[in-house]
Design a protein around this motif. Sequence first.
Motif, PDB file in Angstrom:
ATOM      1  N   PHE A  71      -9.553   1.479   8.855  1.00  0.00           N
ATOM      2  CA  PHE A  71     -10.965   1.127   8.643  1.00  0.00           C
ATOM      3  C   PHE A  71     -11.619   0.658   9.941  1.00  0.00           C
ATOM      4  CE2 PHE A  71      -9.879   0.565   4.001  1.00  0.00           C
ATOM      5  CZ  PHE A  71     -10.817   1.454   3.506  1.00  0.00           C
ATOM      6  N   GLU A  72     -10.826  -0.045  10.779  1.00  0.00           N
ATOM      7  CA  GLU A  72     -11.344  -0.509  12.088  1.00  0.00           C
ATOM      8  C   GLU A  72     -11.594   0.676  13.001  1.00  0.00           C
ATOM      9  OE1 GLU A  72     -10.961  -3.723  14.035  1.00  0.00           O
ATOM     10  OE2 GLU A  72     -11.199  -4.735  12.104  1.00  0.00           O
ATOM     11  N   ARG A  73     -10.588   1.526  13.058  1.00  0.00           N
ATOM     12  CA  ARG A  73     -10.629   2.647  14.015  1.00  0.00           C
ATOM     13  C   ARG A  73     -11.778   3.608  13.698  1.00  0.00           C
ATOM     14  NH1 ARG A  73      -5.944   7.006  15.612  1.00  0.00           N
ATOM     15  NH2 ARG A  73      -7.299   8.066  17.086  1.00  0.00           N
ATOM     16  N   TYR A  74     -11.942   3.900  12.412  1.00  0.00           N
ATOM     17  CA  TYR A  74     -13.014   4.831  12.018  1.00  0.00           C
ATOM     18  C   TYR A  74     -14.167   4.025  11.436  1.00  0.00           C
ATOM     19  CZ  TYR A  74      -9.300   8.202  12.644  1.00  0.00           C
ATOM     20  OH  TYR A  74      -8.282   8.948  13.175  1.00  0.00           O
ATOM     21  N   GLU A  75     -14.762   3.257  12.276  1.00  0.00           N
ATOM     22  CA  GLU A  75     -15.839   2.373  11.840  1.00  0.00           C
ATOM     23  C   GLU A  75     -16.953   3.167  11.159  1.00  0.00           C
ATOM     24  OE1 GLU A  75     -17.579   0.287  15.110  1.00  0.00           O
ATOM     25  OE2 GLU A  75     -18.795  -0.860  13.686  1.00  0.00           O
ATOM     26  N   GLY A  76     -17.518   2.600  10.124  1.00  0.00           N
ATOM     27  CA  GLY A  76     -18.658   3.251   9.474  1.00  0.00           C
ATOM     28  C   GLY A  76     -18.283   4.138   8.299  1.00  0.00           C
ATOM     29  N   ILE A  77     -17.053   3.997   7.804  1.00  0.00           N
ATOM     30  CA  ILE A  77     -16.674   4.776   6.613  1.00  0.00           C
ATOM     31  C   ILE A  77     -17.580   4.349   5.453  1.00  0.00           C
ATOM     32  CG2 ILE A  77     -14.850   5.019   4.841  1.00  0.00           C
ATOM     33  CD1 ILE A  77     -12.870   4.923   7.279  1.00  0.00           C
ATOM     34  N   ARG A  78     -18.176   5.333   4.788  1.00  0.00           N
ATOM     35  CA  ARG A  78     -19.129   5.011   3.731  1.00  0.00           C
ATOM     36  C   ARG A  78     -18.484   4.967   2.351  1.00  0.00           C
ATOM     37  NH1 ARG A  78     -24.438   5.937   4.262  1.00  0.00           N
ATOM     38  NH2 ARG A  78     -24.471   4.554   2.462  1.00  0.00           N
ATOM     39  N   ALA A  79     -17.468   5.788   2.147  1.00  0.00           N
ATOM     40  CA  ALA A  79     -16.846   5.832   0.816  1.00  0.00           C
ATOM     41  C   ALA A  79     -15.396   6.276   0.944  1.00  0.00           C
ATOM     42  CB  ALA A  79     -17.602   6.821  -0.074  1.00  0.00           C
ATOM     43  N   VAL A  80     -14.619   5.892  -0.059  1.00  0.00           N
ATOM     44  CA  VAL A  80     -13.214   6.318  -0.116  1.00  0.00           C
ATOM     45  C   VAL A  80     -13.040   7.205  -1.346  1.00  0.00           C
ATOM     46  CG1 VAL A  80     -10.816   5.547  -0.373  1.00  0.00           C
ATOM     47  CG2 VAL A  80     -12.441   4.138   0.913  1.00  0.00           C
ATOM     48  N   ILE A  81     -12.356   8.339  -1.150  1.00  0.00           N
ATOM     49  CA  ILE A  81     -11.891   9.109  -2.313  1.00  0.00           C
ATOM     50  C   ILE A  81     -10.383   8.909  -2.354  1.00  0.00           C
ATOM     51  CG2 ILE A  81     -11.776  11.338  -3.477  1.00  0.00           C
ATOM     52  CD1 ILE A  81     -14.127  12.301  -1.908  1.00  0.00           C
ATOM     53  N   HIS A  82      -9.913   8.311  -3.447  1.00  0.00           N
ATOM     54  CA  HIS A  82      -8.503   7.938  -3.488  1.00  0.00           C
ATOM     55  C   HIS A  82      -7.703   8.896  -4.376  1.00  0.00           C
ATOM     56  CE1 HIS A  82      -4.947   5.606  -3.213  1.00  0.00           C
ATOM     57  NE2 HIS A  82      -5.004   5.091  -4.427  1.00  0.00           N
ATOM     58  N   PHE A  83      -7.106   9.906  -3.711  1.00  0.00           N
ATOM     59  CA  PHE A  83      -6.233  10.852  -4.416  1.00  0.00           C
ATOM     60  C   PHE A  83      -4.772  10.416  -4.349  1.00  0.00           C
ATOM     61  CE2 PHE A  83      -9.631  13.827  -2.952  1.00  0.00           C
ATOM     62  CZ  PHE A  83      -9.957  14.409  -4.159  1.00  0.00           C
ATOM     63  N   ALA A  84      -4.404   9.707  -3.269  1.00  0.00           N
ATOM     64  CA  ALA A  84      -2.983   9.486  -2.997  1.00  0.00           C
ATOM     65  C   ALA A  84      -2.294   8.807  -4.174  1.00  0.00           C
ATOM     66  CB  ALA A  84      -2.830   8.637  -1.733  1.00  0.00           C
ATOM     67  N   ALA A  85      -1.316   9.482  -4.720  1.00  0.00           N
ATOM     68  CA  ALA A  85      -0.537   8.934  -5.829  1.00  0.00           C
ATOM     69  C   ALA A  85       0.654   9.853  -6.052  1.00  0.00           C
ATOM     70  CB  ALA A  85      -1.385   8.870  -7.108  1.00  0.00           C
ATOM     71  N   SER A  86       1.643   9.330  -6.746  1.00  0.00           N
ATOM     72  CA  SER A  86       2.748  10.185  -7.194  1.00  0.00           C
ATOM     73  C   SER A  86       2.355  10.713  -8.564  1.00  0.00           C
ATOM     74  CB  SER A  86       4.035   9.374  -7.297  1.00  0.00           C
ATOM     75  OG  SER A  86       4.283   8.700  -6.088  1.00  0.00           O
ATOM     76  N   LYS A  87       2.680  11.997  -8.847  1.00  0.00           N
ATOM     77  CA  LYS A  87       2.063  12.591 -10.044  1.00  0.00           C
ATOM     78  C   LYS A  87       3.010  13.322 -11.002  1.00  0.00           C
ATOM     79  CE  LYS A  87       1.003  17.066  -8.064  1.00  0.00           C
ATOM     80  NZ  LYS A  87       0.130  18.216  -8.037  1.00  0.00           N
ATOM     81  N   ALA A  88       4.310  13.260 -10.742  1.00  0.00           N
ATOM     82  CA  ALA A  88       5.216  14.017 -11.625  1.00  0.00           C
ATOM     83  C   ALA A  88       5.578  13.175 -12.852  1.00  0.00           C
ATOM     84  CB  ALA A  88       6.461  14.440 -10.863  1.00  0.00           C
ATOM     85  N   VAL A  89       5.123  13.630 -14.004  1.00  0.00           N
ATOM     86  CA  VAL A  89       5.283  12.846 -15.229  1.00  0.00           C
ATOM     87  C   VAL A  89       6.766  12.550 -15.508  1.00  0.00           C
ATOM     88  CG1 VAL A  89       4.892  12.882 -17.724  1.00  0.00           C
ATOM     89  CG2 VAL A  89       3.154  13.806 -16.185  1.00  0.00           C
ATOM     90  N   GLY A  90       7.601  13.584 -15.431  1.00  0.00           N
ATOM     91  CA  GLY A  90       9.039  13.419 -15.727  1.00  0.00           C
ATOM     92  C   GLY A  90       9.703  12.467 -14.754  1.00  0.00           C
ATOM     93  N   GLU A  91       9.387  12.611 -13.468  1.00  0.00           N
ATOM     94  CA  GLU A  91       9.988  11.741 -12.453  1.00  0.00           C
ATOM     95  C   GLU A  91       9.582  10.283 -12.690  1.00  0.00           C
ATOM     96  OE1 GLU A  91      10.411  12.065  -7.648  1.00  0.00           O
ATOM     97  OE2 GLU A  91       8.380  11.775  -8.407  1.00  0.00           O
ATOM     98  N   SER A  92       8.363  10.098 -13.193  1.00  0.00           N
ATOM     99  CA  SER A  92       7.881   8.729 -13.404  1.00  0.00           C
ATOM    100  C   SER A  92       8.696   8.007 -14.484  1.00  0.00           C
ATOM    101  CB  SER A  92       6.388   8.714 -13.756  1.00  0.00           C
ATOM    102  OG  SER A  92       6.149   9.030 -15.118  1.00  0.00           O
ATOM    103  N   VAL A  93       9.246   8.789 -15.421  1.00  0.00           N
ATOM    104  CA  VAL A  93      10.088   8.191 -16.466  1.00  0.00           C
ATOM    105  C   VAL A  93      11.405   7.722 -15.842  1.00  0.00           C
ATOM    106  CG1 VAL A  93      11.259   8.633 -18.666  1.00  0.00           C
ATOM    107  CG2 VAL A  93       9.017   9.670 -18.223  1.00  0.00           C
ATOM    108  N   GLN A  94      11.901   8.490 -14.854  1.00  0.00           N
ATOM    109  CA  GLN A  94      13.161   8.145 -14.183  1.00  0.00           C
ATOM    110  C   GLN A  94      12.973   7.013 -13.168  1.00  0.00           C
ATOM    111  OE1 GLN A  94      15.797   9.728 -15.315  1.00  0.00           O
ATOM    112  NE2 GLN A  94      14.425  11.022 -16.539  1.00  0.00           N
ATOM    113  N   LYS A  95      11.805   6.986 -12.526  1.00  0.00           N
ATOM    114  CA  LYS A  95      11.592   6.035 -11.420  1.00  0.00           C
ATOM    115  C   LYS A  95      10.304   5.250 -11.630  1.00  0.00           C
ATOM    116  CE  LYS A  95      13.558   9.316  -8.116  1.00  0.00           C
ATOM    117  NZ  LYS A  95      13.209  10.232  -7.017  1.00  0.00           N
ATOM    118  N   PRO A  96      10.225   4.461 -12.713  1.00  0.00           N
ATOM    119  CA  PRO A  96       8.948   3.801 -13.010  1.00  0.00           C
ATOM    120  C   PRO A  96       8.445   2.888 -11.891  1.00  0.00           C
ATOM    121  CG  PRO A  96      10.728   2.979 -14.435  1.00  0.00           C
ATOM    122  CD  PRO A  96      11.268   4.162 -13.696  1.00  0.00           C
ATOM    123  N   ILE A  97       9.365   2.166 -11.247  1.00  0.00           N
ATOM    124  CA  ILE A  97       8.913   1.207 -10.230  1.00  0.00           C
ATOM    125  C   ILE A  97       8.268   1.937  -9.056  1.00  0.00           C
ATOM    126  CG2 ILE A  97       9.641  -0.614  -8.599  1.00  0.00           C
ATOM    127  CD1 ILE A  97       9.761  -1.458 -11.536  1.00  0.00           C
TER     128      ILE A  97
END
Length: 344
Positions: A71-97
């Motif tokens: 945020f410091e380096r790229y001063e003036g960011i107006r908005a965030v689009i937050h896609f970053a996430a893990s998304k595999a439903v089956g894996e989430s059952v195995q690795k909830p944490i």
Amino acid sequence: MKHKILVTGGLGYIGSHTVVELQQSGYEVVIVDNLSNSTIETLAGIERITGIKPRFENLDCLDYVGFDYIFERYEGIRAVIHFAASKAVGESVQKPIVYYRNNVNGLMNILDLMPIHNVKHILFSSSCTVYGQPDSLPVNEDSPTKPATSPYGNTKQICEEIIHDVIHSGASMSSIILRYFNPIGAHPSAEIGELPIGVPSNLVPFITQTANGLHPELKVYGNDYNTPDGSCIRDYINVVDLAKAHVISVNRMLEKEQREALEIFNIGTGKGVSVLGLIEVFEKVNQVKVPYSIVDRREGDIEQVWADATKANKILGWKARFSIEETLQSAWKWEQKLRQKKEA
Ligand code: NAD
Ligand code: WQD
């Protein structure tokens, strides 16, 4: 001056298509991605389509200090689009944490840092999974959410609630939550698309790989559902159409057109397509066979769900444009390109 948008997970499937649309709409993009489910080559694909190489930072959203520096380096960011996430439903059952940590803590870091850097808008990727099996169809944004059937689904509900609570606390912030139905297809140029790692669990990548001979057959999970042909029904949304909904949402937040500080929209076509129906269209438009057999139902599958996207149509002025035929052609074109690259 171009507005600067920070896109987490911007090298992923939906993120990369959104970066293309943002750049083509005149936004300056900074991507943060830890490459946990993407490759750096996608950056070149984005550049080939748009002629612009977006700024890229290989960083984990869990790295609070590193993110602070972005945020410091790229001063003036107006908005965030937050896609970053893990998304595999089956894996989430195995690795909830792993899933709770990545999806929930990542969002919390960003929400915590935004006011420090005077960033006032966040667009969050949610999912129709929050509706479970709706009591009535099509499902609109006022339909009740149902208890999640996987840790992944639960992270989406928790993240929505966190955003709600932050906005409710009076934070000087606005947010749009988009609930995606089933994103499929690829950019028509076939320069970017979905990169399934390992054996895909989602339907369309499995279809394209089977058509390409990577699997002997597709397993259709059940033909005894209470639907016209017995197979499950989903609302398959073209990924470019989905990406465009993000640009419109960002415009809306920046132009202060929001009616409420938190708005939620379904992003789907409004049409349900069955698994067997989808296979049929895929075979027809691409003139290729998809060998398949019917097997038992997959545990946790919803019988049928499709969107009432009226709110997005009316308020955002957004509508899905690509037909299912065009979308499945783009998926096949991308699959063929991927194989060419792997063989080269
Ligand atoms: P994807 O895995 O292709 O993209 C996610 C990107 O985020 C990847 O590039 C990955 O490397 C990156 N990433 C993951 N964790 C990170 C972290 N801690 N720090 C930095 N980068 C990180 O997934 P996608 O299909 O593009 O999904 C994008 C978003 O949309 C996700 O939040 C997902 O839950 C949501 N969503 C996806 C679907 C779908 O079917 N694809 C449906 C509904 C909602
Ligand atoms: C679609 C249909 C399967 C594979 C998941 C997540 C959801 C969202 C999108 C992120 C179902 C059938 C599938 C196969 C099959 N992601 N199928 N054979 O389950 O609707 O949704 O991805 O938020 O949260 O749960 O998508 O593509 O896995 O399945 O018959 O080999 O295809 O049973 O009816 P799903 P999917």
